[in-house]
Design a protein around this motif. Sequence first.
Motif, short mmCIF file in Angstrom:
data_model
loop_
_atom_site.label_atom_id
_atom_site.label_comp_id
_atom_site.label_asym_id
_atom_site.label_seq_id
_atom_site.Cartn_x
_atom_site.Cartn_y
_atom_site.Cartn_z
N ALA A 194 -36.05 31.04 17.21
CA ALA A 194 -35.78 30.08 16.14
C ALA A 194 -35.30 28.75 16.70
O ALA A 194 -35.69 27.68 16.21
N THR A 195 -34.50 28.79 17.74
CA THR A 195 -34.02 27.54 18.33
C THR A 195 -35.16 26.78 19.00
O THR A 195 -35.25 25.56 18.87
N GLY A 196 -36.03 27.49 19.71
CA GLY A 196 -37.20 26.83 20.30
C GLY A 196 -38.03 26.13 19.23
O GLY A 196 -38.49 25.01 19.41
N LEU A 197 -38.20 26.80 18.10
CA LEU A 197 -38.96 26.20 17.00
C LEU A 197 -38.24 24.99 16.41
O LEU A 197 -38.88 23.99 16.07
N ILE A 212 -36.24 23.68 25.94
CA ILE A 212 -37.03 24.91 25.88
C ILE A 212 -36.97 25.66 27.21
O ILE A 212 -36.82 26.89 27.23
N ILE A 213 -37.01 24.93 28.32
CA ILE A 213 -36.87 25.57 29.63
C ILE A 213 -35.51 26.24 29.75
O ILE A 213 -35.40 27.38 30.21
N ALA A 214 -34.45 25.55 29.31
CA ALA A 214 -33.11 26.13 29.37
C ALA A 214 -33.01 27.38 28.51
O ALA A 214 -32.39 28.37 28.91
N LEU A 215 -33.63 27.35 27.34
CA LEU A 215 -33.62 28.54 26.48
C LEU A 215 -34.34 29.71 27.15
O LEU A 215 -33.85 30.84 27.14
N LEU A 216 -35.50 29.42 27.72
CA LEU A 216 -36.26 30.48 28.40
C LEU A 216 -35.50 31.04 29.60
O LEU A 216 -35.45 32.25 29.83
N LEU A 217 -34.87 30.15 30.37
CA LEU A 217 -34.10 30.60 31.52
C LEU A 217 -32.87 31.40 31.09
O LEU A 217 -32.50 32.38 31.74
N THR A 218 -32.25 30.99 29.99
CA THR A 218 -31.11 31.75 29.47
C THR A 218 -31.54 33.16 29.12
O THR A 218 -30.88 34.14 29.46
N TYR A 219 -32.67 33.25 28.46
CA TYR A 219 -33.15 34.57 28.06
C TYR A 219 -33.58 35.42 29.25
O TYR A 219 -33.16 36.56 29.39
N THR A 220 -34.39 34.84 30.14
CA THR A 220 -34.94 35.64 31.23
C THR A 220 -33.92 35.90 32.35
O THR A 220 -33.95 36.96 32.97
N SER A 221 -33.04 34.94 32.62
CA SER A 221 -32.13 35.09 33.75
C SER A 221 -30.79 35.69 33.38
O SER A 221 -30.18 36.38 34.18
N LEU A 222 -30.32 35.39 32.19
CA LEU A 222 -28.99 35.88 31.82
C LEU A 222 -29.07 37.04 30.83
O LEU A 222 -28.57 38.12 31.09
N HIS A 223 -29.72 36.82 29.71
CA HIS A 223 -29.65 37.80 28.65
C HIS A 223 -30.36 39.11 28.97
O HIS A 223 -29.85 40.18 28.65
N ASN A 267 -30.81 39.46 16.14
CA ASN A 267 -30.67 39.67 17.58
C ASN A 267 -30.89 38.36 18.35
O ASN A 267 -31.34 37.36 17.82
N PHE A 268 -30.53 38.42 19.62
CA PHE A 268 -30.58 37.23 20.46
C PHE A 268 -31.99 36.68 20.62
O PHE A 268 -32.19 35.47 20.65
N GLU A 269 -32.99 37.54 20.69
CA GLU A 269 -34.37 37.09 20.84
C GLU A 269 -34.81 36.26 19.64
O GLU A 269 -35.50 35.25 19.80
N THR A 270 -34.38 36.66 18.45
CA THR A 270 -34.71 35.89 17.25
C THR A 270 -34.05 34.52 17.29
O THR A 270 -34.66 33.52 16.92
N ILE A 271 -32.83 34.47 17.76
CA ILE A 271 -32.12 33.19 17.84
C ILE A 271 -32.81 32.27 18.85
O ILE A 271 -33.00 31.09 18.59
#
Length: 170
Positions: A151-154, A62-73, A144-148
């Motif tokens: 959904a992955t976090g869930l 979950i941390i990796a997902l959040l960092l991917t979204y906030t830092s990269l995407h 969109n990427f935010e939905t993915i």
Amino acid sequence: MLAAGFYFTMYCVEIPTMIGEHLALFGMIVGIGELIGSVVLGRLLTAFGYVLVTILSGALAIIALLLTYTSLHKNYDTIPETYSMAMLGAIALAYGVSDAGNNTALSTIIGRLFAERSEVIFCVLSCIINLAAMTWYFIYTVVNFETIITATGLTVFASMVGIFMVVRPK
């Protein structure tokens, strides 16, 4: 298993687009995370059981997902100039360690629950992971990427709950 499909999509579609020429470095750090995670979380699994390893793996995912979204995407238009190489390394390491912990826990659970037929179960598991990857490739073209990410976090959370339901804490 849908989370595994998402990771395949991330590695093959989103992350290469976001990080460009640093893809090989990202992949190497994920591999290092896999090695570290296998050793460290394997020992934690032996010492403390599935619950701790499942919590750590899920939290790292979950941390990796959040960092991917906030830092990269979020900085997609200006990447690769604006992201930090240290952040890229942290994301890759978190994905690797998380995946290793999840694989270690799932493999041992399946091996213990289905000792007589483990080869069949592992074959079915591999098919499910590949079907999930194909599903995510399709889903990725529609949402969109935010939905993915959501959904992955869930699905990560749902897989943690599933492991807790199969293996009761001591």
